[in-house]
Write a protein that holds these residues in place. Structure first.
Motif, PDB file in Angstrom:
ATOM      1  N   MET A 135      -9.275   1.191   1.540  1.00 35.28           N
ATOM      2  CA  MET A 135      -8.597  -0.068   1.312  1.00 35.28           C
ATOM      3  C   MET A 135      -7.114   0.205   1.094  1.00 35.28           C
ATOM      4  SD  MET A 135      -9.240  -2.997  -1.588  1.00 35.28           S
ATOM      5  CE  MET A 135     -10.958  -2.977  -1.276  1.00 35.28           C
ATOM      6  N   ARG A 136      -6.268  -0.564   1.745  1.00 36.30           N
ATOM      7  CA  ARG A 136      -4.813  -0.431   1.595  1.00 36.30           C
ATOM      8  C   ARG A 136      -4.365  -1.223   0.362  1.00 36.30           C
ATOM      9  NH1 ARG A 136      -1.578   1.417   5.492  1.00 36.30           N
ATOM     10  NH2 ARG A 136       0.060  -0.088   5.062  1.00 36.30           N
ATOM     11  N   ILE A 137      -3.845  -0.504  -0.609  1.00 41.93           N
ATOM     12  CA  ILE A 137      -3.440  -1.112  -1.871  1.00 41.93           C
ATOM     13  C   ILE A 137      -1.923  -1.065  -2.008  1.00 41.93           C
ATOM     14  CG2 ILE A 137      -3.552  -0.938  -4.383  1.00 41.93           C
ATOM     15  CD1 ILE A 137      -6.309   0.371  -4.036  1.00 41.93           C
ATOM     16  N   LEU A 138      -1.353  -2.200  -2.376  1.00 43.10           N
ATOM     17  CA  LEU A 138       0.047  -2.263  -2.778  1.00 43.10           C
ATOM     18  C   LEU A 138       0.027  -2.353  -4.299  1.00 43.10           C
ATOM     19  CD1 LEU A 138       3.078  -2.526  -2.271  1.00 43.10           C
ATOM     20  CD2 LEU A 138       2.740  -4.984  -2.031  1.00 43.10           C
ATOM     21  N   PHE A 139       0.697  -1.421  -4.967  1.00 43.28           N
ATOM     22  CA  PHE A 139       0.692  -1.357  -6.430  1.00 43.28           C
ATOM     23  C   PHE A 139       2.019  -1.863  -6.968  1.00 43.28           C
ATOM     24  CE2 PHE A 139       1.185   0.606 -10.574  1.00 43.28           C
ATOM     25  CZ  PHE A 139      -0.078   0.445 -11.126  1.00 43.28           C
ATOM     26  N   MET A 140       1.951  -2.634  -8.056  1.00 42.43           N
ATOM     27  CA  MET A 140       3.150  -3.124  -8.727  1.00 42.43           C
ATOM     28  C   MET A 140       3.023  -2.843 -10.215  1.00 42.43           C
ATOM     29  SD  MET A 140       3.817  -6.778  -6.890  1.00 42.43           S
ATOM     30  CE  MET A 140       4.287  -6.881  -5.171  1.00 42.43           C
ATOM     31  N   GLY A 141       3.978  -2.092 -10.762  1.00 45.50           N
ATOM     32  CA  GLY A 141       3.949  -1.759 -12.178  1.00 45.50           C
ATOM     33  C   GLY A 141       5.199  -0.994 -12.553  1.00 45.50           C
ATOM     34  N   THR A 142       5.375  -0.753 -13.862  1.00 46.82           N
ATOM     35  CA  THR A 142       6.588  -0.081 -14.310  1.00 46.82           C
ATOM     36  C   THR A 142       6.360   0.992 -15.383  1.00 46.82           C
ATOM     37  OG1 THR A 142       7.898  -2.016 -13.729  1.00 46.82           O
ATOM     38  CG2 THR A 142       8.927  -0.452 -15.221  1.00 46.82           C
ATOM     39  N   PRO A 143       5.775   0.673 -16.565  1.00 44.15           N
ATOM     40  CA  PRO A 143       5.753   1.642 -17.662  1.00 44.15           C
ATOM     41  C   PRO A 143       4.635   2.690 -17.557  1.00 44.15           C
ATOM     42  CG  PRO A 143       4.735  -0.360 -18.395  1.00 44.15           C
ATOM     43  CD  PRO A 143       5.210  -0.608 -16.977  1.00 44.15           C
ATOM     44  N   ASP A 144       4.517   3.485 -18.613  1.00 43.28           N
ATOM     45  CA  ASP A 144       3.534   4.573 -18.657  1.00 43.28           C
ATOM     46  C   ASP A 144       2.109   4.114 -18.366  1.00 43.28           C
ATOM     47  OD1 ASP A 144       5.279   6.687 -19.228  1.00 43.28           O
ATOM     48  OD2 ASP A 144       5.257   6.247 -21.374  1.00 43.28           O
ATOM     49  N   ILE A 145       1.694   3.018 -18.982  1.00 44.06           N
ATOM     50  CA  ILE A 145       0.307   2.575 -18.777  1.00 44.06           C
ATOM     51  C   ILE A 145       0.047   2.262 -17.304  1.00 44.06           C
ATOM     52  CG2 ILE A 145       0.720   0.143 -19.339  1.00 44.06           C
ATOM     53  CD1 ILE A 145      -2.184   0.460 -20.739  1.00 44.06           C
ATOM     54  N   ALA A 146       1.042   1.701 -16.635  1.00 41.61           N
ATOM     55  CA  ALA A 146       0.901   1.415 -15.204  1.00 41.61           C
ATOM     56  C   ALA A 146       0.868   2.713 -14.398  1.00 41.61           C
ATOM     57  CB  ALA A 146       2.049   0.518 -14.735  1.00 41.61           C
ATOM     58  N   ILE A 160       6.742  -6.843   2.242  1.00 40.67           N
ATOM     59  CA  ILE A 160       5.367  -6.742   1.723  1.00 40.67           C
ATOM     60  C   ILE A 160       4.373  -7.005   2.845  1.00 40.67           C
ATOM     61  CG2 ILE A 160       3.677  -7.757   0.139  1.00 40.67           C
ATOM     62  CD1 ILE A 160       6.050  -8.264  -1.801  1.00 40.67           C
ATOM     63  N   ARG A 161       4.613  -8.035   3.656  1.00 34.53           N
ATOM     64  CA  ARG A 161       3.721  -8.330   4.790  1.00 34.53           C
ATOM     65  C   ARG A 161       3.659  -7.151   5.754  1.00 34.53           C
ATOM     66  NH1 ARG A 161       5.586 -13.527   3.913  1.00 34.53           N
ATOM     67  NH2 ARG A 161       7.390 -13.281   5.257  1.00 34.53           N
ATOM     68  N   ALA A 162       4.802  -6.494   5.983  1.00 31.71           N
ATOM     69  CA  ALA A 162       4.858  -5.357   6.906  1.00 31.71           C
ATOM     70  C   ALA A 162       4.036  -4.174   6.408  1.00 31.71           C
ATOM     71  CB  ALA A 162       6.310  -4.929   7.123  1.00 31.71           C
ATOM     72  N   LEU A 163       3.860  -4.055   5.094  1.00 29.12           N
ATOM     73  CA  LEU A 163       3.043  -2.979   4.528  1.00 29.12           C
ATOM     74  C   LEU A 163       1.553  -3.217   4.762  1.00 29.12           C
ATOM     75  CD1 LEU A 163       4.940  -2.440   1.151  1.00 29.12           C
ATOM     76  CD2 LEU A 163       4.884  -0.863   3.106  1.00 29.12           C
ATOM     77  N   GLU A 164       1.194  -4.458   5.088  1.00 29.97           N
ATOM     78  CA  GLU A 164      -0.186  -4.866   5.373  1.00 29.97           C
ATOM     79  C   GLU A 164      -1.184  -4.480   4.280  1.00 29.97           C
ATOM     80  OE1 GLU A 164      -0.909  -3.166   9.262  1.00 29.97           O
ATOM     81  OE2 GLU A 164       0.063  -4.872  10.235  1.00 29.97           O
ATOM     82  N   PRO A 165      -0.882  -4.851   3.027  1.00 25.97           N
ATOM     83  CA  PRO A 165      -1.843  -4.522   1.967  1.00 25.97           C
ATOM     84  C   PRO A 165      -3.089  -5.394   2.068  1.00 25.97           C
ATOM     85  CG  PRO A 165      -0.134  -5.929   1.087  1.00 25.97           C
ATOM     86  CD  PRO A 165       0.257  -5.609   2.511  1.00 25.97           C
ATOM     87  N   GLU A 166      -4.236  -4.800   1.778  1.00 28.27           N
ATOM     88  CA  GLU A 166      -5.468  -5.587   1.707  1.00 28.27           C
ATOM     89  C   GLU A 166      -5.588  -6.248   0.342  1.00 28.27           C
ATOM     90  OE1 GLU A 166      -9.085  -3.764   3.497  1.00 28.27           O
ATOM     91  OE2 GLU A 166      -7.745  -2.037   3.684  1.00 28.27           O
ATOM     92  N   ILE A 167      -5.009  -5.588  -0.663  1.00 27.67           N
ATOM     93  CA  ILE A 167      -5.037  -6.101  -2.032  1.00 27.67           C
ATOM     94  C   ILE A 167      -3.764  -5.649  -2.739  1.00 27.67           C
ATOM     95  CG2 ILE A 167      -6.297  -4.096  -2.945  1.00 27.67           C
ATOM     96  CD1 ILE A 167      -7.802  -6.069  -4.801  1.00 27.67           C
ATOM     97  N   ILE A 168      -3.315  -6.445  -3.692  1.00 26.67           N
ATOM     98  CA  ILE A 168      -2.191  -6.057  -4.542  1.00 26.67           C
ATOM     99  C   ILE A 168      -2.734  -5.863  -5.952  1.00 26.67           C
ATOM    100  CG2 ILE A 168       0.012  -6.745  -5.563  1.00 26.67           C
ATOM    101  CD1 ILE A 168       0.606  -8.339  -3.029  1.00 26.67           C
ATOM    102  N   VAL A 169      -2.452  -4.702  -6.541  1.00 27.88           N
ATOM    103  CA  VAL A 169      -2.864  -4.393  -7.910  1.00 27.88           C
ATOM    104  C   VAL A 169      -1.607  -4.403  -8.773  1.00 27.88           C
ATOM    105  CG1 VAL A 169      -3.867  -2.650  -9.434  1.00 27.88           C
ATOM    106  CG2 VAL A 169      -4.827  -3.013  -7.138  1.00 27.88           C
ATOM    107  N   VAL A 170      -1.637  -5.201  -9.844  1.00 25.71           N
ATOM    108  CA  VAL A 170      -0.478  -5.354 -10.723  1.00 25.71           C
ATOM    109  C   VAL A 170      -0.843  -4.905 -12.131  1.00 25.71           C
ATOM    110  CG1 VAL A 170       1.258  -6.960 -11.603  1.00 25.71           C
ATOM    111  CG2 VAL A 170       0.227  -7.355  -9.356  1.00 25.71           C
ATOM    112  N   VAL A 171      -0.024  -4.001 -12.693  1.00 26.94           N
ATOM    113  CA  VAL A 171      -0.210  -3.547 -14.070  1.00 26.94           C
ATOM    114  C   VAL A 171       1.163  -3.467 -14.727  1.00 26.94           C
ATOM    115  CG1 VAL A 171      -1.080  -1.721 -15.583  1.00 26.94           C
ATOM    116  CG2 VAL A 171      -2.201  -2.137 -13.367  1.00 26.94           C
ATOM    117  N   ALA A 172       1.432  -4.369 -15.635  1.00 31.44           N
ATOM    118  CA  ALA A 172       2.682  -4.344 -16.415  1.00 31.44           C
ATOM    119  C   ALA A 172       3.917  -4.231 -15.525  1.00 31.44           C
ATOM    120  CB  ALA A 172       2.647  -3.191 -17.432  1.00 31.44           C
TER     121      ALA A 172
END
Length: 126
Positions: A1-12, A74-86
């Protein structure tokens, strides 16, 4: 699965590392801008950027997700899902509509009761 991840701090960063270790394909990582840290104000990359770069994943640091050019990226990356953590930014409806399998947000506390800037601290205090 192609995942686009969005996050910033340590927990992410720990969550991103877990996705790599589970063998998922990360098509890109979005994080906040590098910022000055410490007494000497040394420009430092967010923990998520450091993990992504160590794995050779493209990193994007836009100021906003409301920009049509960023949404096209983002569309060009063709993610199947976006995962967001912090991530620290609200995803506009245009971004939420891009991945065919939708978006998932991991929050470190009970929502909406412990939302905001210090959710873990308030959960512990209460």
């Amino acid at each position: 699965m192609r995942i686009l991840f969005m996050g910033t701090p340590d927990i992410a960063a720990h969550c991103l590392q877990a996705l790599y270790e589970a063998g998922h394909t990360l098509c890109g990582v979005f994080t906040r801008q590098d910022k000055p840290v410490g007494r000497k104000q040394v420009l430092t990359a967010p923990p998520v950027k450091q993990v992504a770069m160590a794995h050779g994943t493209p990193v994007f640091q836009p100021v906003t997700l409301r920009d049509e050019a960023i949404q096209a990226q983002i569309r060009a990356l063709e993610p199947e899902i976006i995962v967001v953590v912090a991530y620290g930014r609200i995803l506009p409806p245009e971004v939420l509509a891009i991945p065919p399998r939708g978006c998932i947000n991991l929050h470190v506390s009970l929502l909406p009761k412990y939302r905001g800037a210090a959710p873990v601290q308030w959960a512990v205090l209460n």
